[in-house]
Design an enzyme around this catalytic site. Structure first.
Site, PDB file in Angstrom:
ATOM      1  N   CYS A   2      42.507  36.731 -35.295  1.00  0.00           N
ATOM      2  CA  CYS A   2      43.578  36.684 -36.280  1.00  0.00           C
ATOM      3  C   CYS A   2      44.253  35.309 -36.229  1.00  0.00           C
ATOM      4  CB  CYS A   2      44.637  37.744 -36.072  1.00  0.00           C
ATOM      5  SG  CYS A   2      44.031  39.406 -36.307  1.00  0.00           S
ATOM      6  N   ARG A  27      39.351  32.171 -36.838  1.00  0.00           N
ATOM      7  CA  ARG A  27      39.902  33.191 -35.940  1.00  0.00           C
ATOM      8  C   ARG A  27      39.743  34.612 -36.491  1.00  0.00           C
ATOM      9  NH1 ARG A  27      43.140  30.964 -32.154  1.00  0.00           N
ATOM     10  NH2 ARG A  27      43.980  33.010 -31.700  1.00  0.00           N
ATOM     11  N   TRP A  76      41.237  39.678 -38.249  1.00  0.00           N
ATOM     12  CA  TRP A  76      39.993  40.147 -37.631  1.00  0.00           C
ATOM     13  C   TRP A  76      40.320  41.559 -37.192  1.00  0.00           C
ATOM     14  CZ3 TRP A  76      38.031  42.153 -33.108  1.00  0.00           C
ATOM     15  CH2 TRP A  76      36.653  42.030 -32.917  1.00  0.00           C
ATOM     16  N   ASN A 102      49.043  39.082 -34.137  1.00  0.00           N
ATOM     17  CA  ASN A 102      47.724  38.873 -33.550  1.00  0.00           C
ATOM     18  C   ASN A 102      47.762  39.526 -32.170  1.00  0.00           C
ATOM     19  OD1 ASN A 102      45.326  37.870 -32.460  1.00  0.00           O
ATOM     20  ND2 ASN A 102      46.233  35.864 -32.012  1.00  0.00           N
ATOM     21  N   GLY A 103      46.789  40.382 -31.882  1.00  0.00           N
ATOM     22  CA  GLY A 103      46.759  41.039 -30.569  1.00  0.00           C
ATOM     23  C   GLY A 103      46.513  42.523 -30.732  1.00  0.00           C
ATOM     24  N   GLU A 485      21.887  31.176 -22.946  1.00  0.00           N
ATOM     25  CA  GLU A 485      22.728  30.541 -23.956  1.00  0.00           C
ATOM     26  C   GLU A 485      21.946  30.334 -25.257  1.00  0.00           C
ATOM     27  OE1 GLU A 485      25.712  30.286 -24.386  1.00  0.00           O
ATOM     28  OE2 GLU A 485      26.062  28.623 -25.764  1.00  0.00           O
ATOM     29  N   LYS A 489      22.988  31.940 -28.954  1.00  0.00           N
ATOM     30  CA  LYS A 489      23.151  31.140 -30.172  1.00  0.00           C
ATOM     31  C   LYS A 489      22.338  31.771 -31.298  1.00  0.00           C
ATOM     32  CE  LYS A 489      26.176  28.546 -29.212  1.00  0.00           C
ATOM     33  NZ  LYS A 489      26.664  29.527 -28.358  1.00  0.00           N
ATOM     34  N   GLU A 492      24.012  35.167 -32.473  1.00  0.00           N
ATOM     35  CA  GLU A 492      25.337  35.186 -33.099  1.00  0.00           C
ATOM     36  C   GLU A 492      25.388  34.518 -34.454  1.00  0.00           C
ATOM     37  OE1 GLU A 492      28.342  33.282 -30.716  1.00  0.00           O
ATOM     38  OE2 GLU A 492      27.015  31.658 -30.169  1.00  0.00           O
ATOM     39  N   HIS A 508       8.279  43.628 -16.005  1.00  0.00           N
ATOM     40  CA  HIS A 508       8.847  44.892 -15.527  1.00  0.00           C
ATOM     41  C   HIS A 508       9.369  45.757 -16.666  1.00  0.00           C
ATOM     42  CE1 HIS A 508       8.319  43.687 -11.381  1.00  0.00           C
ATOM     43  NE2 HIS A 508       8.682  42.478 -11.781  1.00  0.00           N
ATOM     44  N   LYS A 607      36.681  33.354 -33.162  1.00  0.00           N
ATOM     45  CA  LYS A 607      36.553  32.275 -32.191  1.00  0.00           C
ATOM     46  C   LYS A 607      37.148  32.620 -30.837  1.00  0.00           C
ATOM     47  CE  LYS A 607      35.777  27.991 -30.919  1.00  0.00           C
ATOM     48  NZ  LYS A 607      34.379  27.818 -30.470  1.00  0.00           N
TER      49      LYS A 607
HETATM   50  C1  F6R Z   1      29.548  31.964 -28.131  1.00  0.00           C
HETATM   51  C2  F6R Z   1      30.971  31.853 -27.859  1.00  0.00           C
HETATM   52  C3  F6R Z   1      31.599  32.913 -27.037  1.00  0.00           C
HETATM   53  C4  F6R Z   1      32.657  32.319 -26.095  1.00  0.00           C
HETATM   54  C5  F6R Z   1      33.416  33.450 -25.394  1.00  0.00           C
HETATM   55  C6  F6R Z   1      34.438  32.918 -24.427  1.00  0.00           C
HETATM   56  O1  F6R Z   1      29.102  30.903 -28.910  1.00  0.00           O
HETATM   57  O2  F6R Z   1      31.624  30.952 -28.312  1.00  0.00           O
HETATM   58  O3  F6R Z   1      30.657  33.664 -26.335  1.00  0.00           O
HETATM   59  O4  F6R Z   1      32.022  31.492 -25.174  1.00  0.00           O
HETATM   60  O5  F6R Z   1      34.046  34.246 -26.347  1.00  0.00           O
HETATM   61  O6  F6R Z   1      35.411  32.169 -25.090  1.00  0.00           O
HETATM   62  P1  F6R Z   1      36.372  31.199 -24.298  1.00  0.00           P
HETATM   63  O7  F6R Z   1      35.537  30.095 -23.746  1.00  0.00           O
HETATM   64  O8  F6R Z   1      37.362  30.713 -25.307  1.00  0.00           O
HETATM   65  O9  F6R Z   1      36.999  32.014 -23.207  1.00  0.00           O
END
Ligand code: F6R
Length: 612
Positions: A2, A27, A76, A102-103, A485, A489, A492, A508, A607
């Protein structure tokens, strides 16, 4: 999660709010809304389901709403589906209190029942409407002012919130309250702003106040006052934001994500530059002295998502170089499992935003148990940065795309620096190796640049495989951490089902999913493990997989196995993640573009995950 913006000044509020919300759309973006007022006039509210563009069209880019004081929100969804009804701002029954939030308010059901008993009606499914009406309830019950009513509500509310509120009888004033959710206040002459994050207000002011946890702010035009829960005024010093507004713009790139992928050499260079002085690592800024380091007996790295993957790579590097036991844990698990911690442990919390709810809770748990904590954080002044005993700031600059790239790269640098310094202090590496590692780390930004120059090959490959349904990323050791990682990517932003597997684990169970044409990426940057992973690649190939190999220049024998190979420059094996991740980020990005998806704002994601 949010985005919140508030404005109180002399210009028309709505266009400023919309502009700020646009900067915060990363956000949350399933619905949005504005509430604007002028002097003692009634508050006008407009909401829209879907992207912010729809709200903008509905309000004629803000021109349809007249007034110089207002609040805005992009949502969100947590409580209640994305809909106009559930979109913020929310308002009390007699229009006394209007607010955005937000929260998550954990006890909202209980509070709602209390309010229902006092004849309040509810039109939405949100916890926010409950919070707004609770403030209204206390205002009517105790006849106090806004600060008093907000403080009373804060005492009753359990959970996390950044609340920005306007009151019918207090024109030209905006009130904010915060607990465990981000909120900043900006001030310039005659104008004041509230926002979830700096980019929303940067074009107006660089003078920013970080409102403390469980504090209240009163914003008048050009002035702000802060109060604690006892309604006592508290002093907060403003901070000057140093990064420039351009850093939060696309600057000619099609998406923030590709811009941020290209900013990785700079993020790495700046972060390296901040801790290397005259060929030595200095952790002085973090407060981690050699004595403290020498006394640490175990490191526990706690994080979420990509930051957790940095921790996974960090575990291999720390244990290899510094010979110290390292545990890596998901913050959402760590916080609820009564972990075993010893007094000489160091808990490292890695977080770009510094606001991730689970990571913050993990930090607090460690602190409660009296364990020393270090935050590796990108956002200055964020909650984790404020609460950790030590902070290592990564210098990635503002990261806007939902999928992290440059912050991840800067976090890796922080982990390398810590591992090397721990090794140095603990005498597990020779002086010569210490200098060699530092010198090699300094070459990484230029090597990243070289990989980026070759991005068209990946673009071509991504276009060819844009219809992929399933993908596997396999590797051993650090290559497994890289695979995790790379796979995230892919999931997502490209919505391709993908899994990361430790290559030796494939047999396995998972190998039964491999069939004709399944795309498998074999990551082979670790010389010692090269042949092992290659034979796992042969195994999947013989079951029909199409293979992409990712390895360092020189390992050309991979071409006997892989159908398509990407090479990265040679580096110390401990630093391979920094280079190998770039082609995988590009693969995820170009696949998403080829599929016509919204790269910067993937569905269902936000984010900064400020709710658990
Ligand atoms: C993936 C991504 C998320 C963040 C995770 C932690 O691309 O961005 O998996 O890495 O939400 O976020 P932070 O680093 O802000 O605690």
């Amino acid at each position: 999660m949010c985005g919140i913006v508030g404005y109180n000044g002399s210009s028309q509020a709505a266009p400023i709010l919309l502009d700020g919300l646009e900067k915060l759309e990363y956000r949350g973006y399933d619905s949005s809304g504005l509430a604007v007022r002028s002097g003692s006039n009634d508050i006008e509210i407009v909401k829209a389901k879907g992207r912010l563009r729809i709200l903008s069209e509905k309000t004629d880019e803000g021109r349809a709403l007249s007034g110089t004081c207002g609040i805005g929100h992009t949502r969100w969804a947590t409580h209640g589906e994305p809909s106009e009804n559930n979109a913020h701002p929310h308002i009390s029954d007699d229009r006394n209190v209007t607010g955005v939030h937000n929260g998550i308010i954990e006890n909202y059901q209980e509070l709602k029942e209390k309010l229902l008993r006092h004849d309040y009606k509810f039109y939405s499914d949100t916890d926010t409407e409950v919070a707004i009406k609770l403030i209204d309830y206390y205002m009517k019950k105790y006849h106090g002012g806004p600060v008093d009513s907000i403080a009373r509500a804060m005492i009753r509310i359990r959970g996390s919130y950044a609340l920005v509120v306007m009151f019918k009888d207090y024109p030209d004033e905006i009130y904010c309250a915060r607990k465990d959710s981000p909120l900043i206040i900006g001030v310039k002459e005659g104008e004041s702003f509230a926002a979830s994050d700096v980019p929303a207000i940067l074009k107006h002011t660089r003078r920013v106040y970080y409102i403390g946890n469980q504090q209240i702010a009163k914003l008048t035009k050009g002035e702000v006052k802060f109060f604690d829960l006892d309604r006592e005024e508290v002093e907060i010093e403003p901070k000057e934001v140093t990064w420039d507004a351009e850093a939060a713009e696309k600057n000619g790139f099609e998406h923030f994500m590709i811009k941020e992928i290209h900013e990785q050499p700079k993020a790495a260079r700046d972060t390296i530059g901040s801790i290397i002085h005259e060929g030595k690592i200095s952790l002085q800024e973090t407060g981690l002295t050699d004595d403290i380091i020498a006394g640490i007996t175990q490191v526990i790295i706690v994080a979420c998502g990509s930051a957790y993957h940095v921790g996974m790579a960090g575990q291999y590097i720390f244990e290899d170089l510094a010979r110290i036991p390292v545990r890596v844990e998901l913050a959402s698990e760590f916080r609820y499992r009564n972990p075993l911690l010893n007094e000489n442990d160091l808990v490292i919390v890695i977080s770009q935003s510094g606001e991730t709810a689970d990571s913050l809770a993990a930090l607090r748990l460690a602190k409660e148990k009296g364990i020393r904590t270090l935050g590796i954080i990108n956002v200055v002044g964020s909650s984790i940065a404020r609460e950790a005993d030590h902070v290592f700031y990564t210098l990635a600059g503002p990261e806007i795309a939902v999928a992290t790239t440059k912050a991840y790269s800067a976090q890796l640098i922080a982990v390398y620096a810590l591992a090397i310094q721990f090794a140095h202090v603990r005498n597990t590496i020779e002086e010569e190796r210490y200098s060699e590692l530092i010198a090699e780390m300094e070459t990484l930004p230029a090597k990243m640049e070289r990989i980026l120059e070759d991005k068209e090959r990946i673009q071509w490959f991504a276009a060819k495989y844009s219809n992929a349904k399933d993908m596997f990323f396999i590797g051993r050791g650090i290559d497994y951490a890289i695979s995790m990682e790379g796979s995230l990517k892919m999931k997502e932003i490209s919505y391709v089902h993908s899994e990361a597997y430790a290559a030796g684990e494939l047999k396995h169970g998972t190998i039964s999913l491999v069939e004709n044409g399944t795309l498998v990426v074999g990551v082979c940057t670790q010389n010692r493990l090269f042949e092992k992973t290659r034979s796992n690649m042969v195994e999947v190939k013989s079951r029909g997989a199409y293979l992409m190999g990712l390895t360092s220049y020189g390992n050309y024998s991979i071409e006997d196995t892989a159908d398509f190979t990407v090479y990265i420059p040679k580096t110390d094996q401990n630093f391979a993640t920094s280079l190998a991740i770039i082609p995988l980020q590009l693969l995820g990005y170009y696949l998403s573009v080829a599929r016509g998806l919204n790269v910067d704002k993937p569905r269902n994601l936000a984010k900064s995950v400020t709710v658990e």
